[in-house]
Design a protein around this motif. Structure first.
Motif, mmCIF file in Angstrom:
data_model
loop_
_atom_site.group_PDB
_atom_site.id
_atom_site.type_symbol
_atom_site.label_atom_id
_atom_site.label_comp_id
_atom_site.label_asym_id
_atom_site.label_seq_id
_atom_site.Cartn_x
_atom_site.Cartn_y
_atom_site.Cartn_z
ATOM 1 N N ARG A 21 0.787 -0.812 0.218
ATOM 2 C CA ARG A 21 -0.096 0.121 -0.264
ATOM 3 C C ARG A 21 0.678 1.465 -0.383
ATOM 4 O O ARG A 21 0.419 2.238 -0.644
ATOM 5 N N ASP A 80 2.276 1.554 -3.517
ATOM 6 C CA ASP A 80 1.323 2.443 -4.819
ATOM 7 C C ASP A 80 0.664 3.880 -4.360
ATOM 8 O O ASP A 80 0.550 4.616 -4.956
ATOM 9 N N GLU A 81 0.570 4.067 -3.250
ATOM 10 C CA GLU A 81 0.641 5.219 -2.718
ATOM 11 C C GLU A 81 1.178 6.293 -2.265
ATOM 12 O O GLU A 81 0.877 7.591 -3.200
ATOM 13 N N ALA A 87 3.062 6.521 -5.131
ATOM 14 C CA ALA A 87 3.247 6.767 -6.686
ATOM 15 C C ALA A 87 1.919 7.378 -6.898
ATOM 16 O O ALA A 87 1.948 8.648 -7.874
ATOM 17 N N GLN A 88 1.071 7.661 -6.326
ATOM 18 C CA GLN A 88 -0.545 7.639 -6.807
ATOM 19 C C GLN A 88 -0.191 9.351 -6.262
ATOM 20 O O GLN A 88 -1.156 9.977 -6.593
ATOM 21 N N ALA A 89 0.283 9.538 -5.298
ATOM 22 C CA ALA A 89 0.524 11.130 -4.468
ATOM 23 C C ALA A 89 1.187 11.926 -5.774
ATOM 24 O O ALA A 89 1.130 13.111 -5.349
ATOM 25 N N GLY A 90 2.296 11.142 -6.515
ATOM 26 C CA GLY A 90 2.867 12.124 -7.669
ATOM 27 C C GLY A 90 4.289 11.966 -7.175
ATOM 28 O O GLY A 90 5.165 12.550 -8.260
ATOM 29 N N THR A 93 8.496 10.021 -7.153
ATOM 30 C CA THR A 93 9.009 9.270 -7.916
ATOM 31 C C THR A 93 9.895 8.928 -7.348
ATOM 32 O O THR A 93 10.935 8.313 -8.413
ATOM 33 N N ARG A 131 6.421 0.690 -10.372
ATOM 34 C CA ARG A 131 5.421 2.659 -10.494
ATOM 35 C C ARG A 131 6.052 3.581 -10.971
ATOM 36 O O ARG A 131 5.851 4.451 -10.207
ATOM 37 N N ASP A 172 -6.019 5.877 6.448
ATOM 38 C CA ASP A 172 -6.214 6.315 4.901
ATOM 39 C C ASP A 172 -5.470 7.775 5.160
ATOM 40 O O ASP A 172 -5.867 8.733 5.420
ATOM 41 N N LEU A 200 -1.986 9.559 2.537
ATOM 42 C CA LEU A 200 -2.193 9.680 1.209
ATOM 43 C C LEU A 200 -2.445 10.893 0.824
ATOM 44 O O LEU A 200 -2.140 11.554 -0.056
ATOM 45 N N THR A 251 0.026 14.160 -0.463
ATOM 46 C CA THR A 251 -0.563 14.798 -2.268
ATOM 47 C C THR A 251 -0.584 16.225 -1.412
ATOM 48 O O THR A 251 0.388 16.778 -2.300
#
Length: 298
Positions: free
Chosen positions: A29, A32-33, A35-38, A40, A64, A278, A281, A285
């Motif tokens: 998780r 995943d998160e 990378a999802q937040a932006g 690298t 990812r 939760d 993330l 972000t």
């Protein structure tokens, strides 16, 4: 001439302090998160939290679009007969870090106060006789890590450790070899311990090789120091907070670091252990957006 810092994040910003803890974000998780937040770029975090088999970890990062910037590990070289146990821990982390193609190893001094209970377990200060011994061991460690793994040690001053206040940070810098040991400037820990980040950047520019970006809530930190509360409990109270809600101000720090004109990583590392699943993330972000508005980053 200025050079923007290379921004990343770390497991710490997802509430991760230990290799294995049921209250922490599971590693899949986290990857995943982040990378999802932006982001690298990431740090390794506690050795054993992410997979320790190099090919598996390379695959997980690659899928990812993530790059490893550094390993992170604690040391306890201020203690008697500490070389062998420190070397085992540090070399394991260094080996995996090098296999990921990173060039840095963030090394953190162990605590004089138990991070879980706040109990004082050692003297809070090194003696005048202990400082040079500790520095020689750190130089030896840095040389061994460089020679065997090709990594540069970035030493991380930390609250509730013997290298905490600005006075102790500067003594550490004076005692250690600049050709071997650089500083991981953690803006939150420096502020937490009453130091001046901009002053350290200005007067020790040649020693800063890596950065952790974080802010502290001054009201919480004042209470922590007034009541003698340990760092672990302080974090649970919200001592480390989301930018731009705390101090130090990020814009001047980012501008000063960019003026060093170095190829330098700046890793967001907001201590949040423990936290609800939760929570990380959306904070991560928003922090990415906030920091890009504060100064030169890439």
């Amino acid at each position: 001439m200025t050079r923007p810092l290379k921004l990343g994040s770390a497991p710490d910003s997802w509430g991760v302090w230990y290799p294995d803890d049921a209250r922490q974000t599971p590693w899949v998780r986290f990857l995943d998160e982040v990378a999802q937040a932006g982001y690298t770029r990431i740090e390794l975090g506690p050795y054993g939290y992410l997979p320790t088999e190099p090919e598996q970890l390379k695959d997980e990062l690659g899928r990812r679009g993530l790059e490893m910037t550094a390993g992170t590990i604690f040391e306890h070289l201020h203690r008697t007969d500490s070389w062998d146990s420190t070397w085992k821990d540090v070399s394991d982390a260094a080996r995996l870090t090098a296999a990921m193609g990173a060039e840095h190893l963030v090394v953190i001094p162990d605590f004089w106060r138990d991070p879980s209970t706040g109990e004082i377990i050692e003297d809070a200060q090194l003696t005048d006789g202990e400082w040079p011994v500790y520095a020689r061991r750190m130089n030896r460690l840095a040389k061994a890590i460089r020679d065997e793994f090709g990594l540069r040690i970035q030493f991380h001053p930390h609250a509730d450790s013997h290298v905490d206040t600005q006075v102790n940070v500067e003594r550490f810098l004076a005692e250690t070899d600049p050709a071997l040991v650089s500083l991981c400037l953690d803006t939150g820990h420096i502020a937490y311990c009453g130091g001046d980040n901009l002053d350290l950047i200005r007067r020790h520019r040649e020693r800063i090789g890596y950065v952790h970006l974080k802010q502290v809530d001054p009201a919480v930190v004042d209470q922590v120091h007034r009541d003698g509360i340990g760092f672990g409990q302080a974090v649970a109270m919200g001592a480390m907070c989301e930018p731009p809600l705390g101090v130090p101000e990020m814009g001047p720090i980012l501008a000063s670091l960019a003026e060093l004109d170095q190829d330098m990583f700046a890793i967001v590392e907001q201590d949040m252990y423990p936290c609800v699943a939760d929570q990380p993330l959306p904070i991560a972000t928003r922090t990415l957006t906030t920091l890009h508005a504060c100064g030169p980053l890439r």
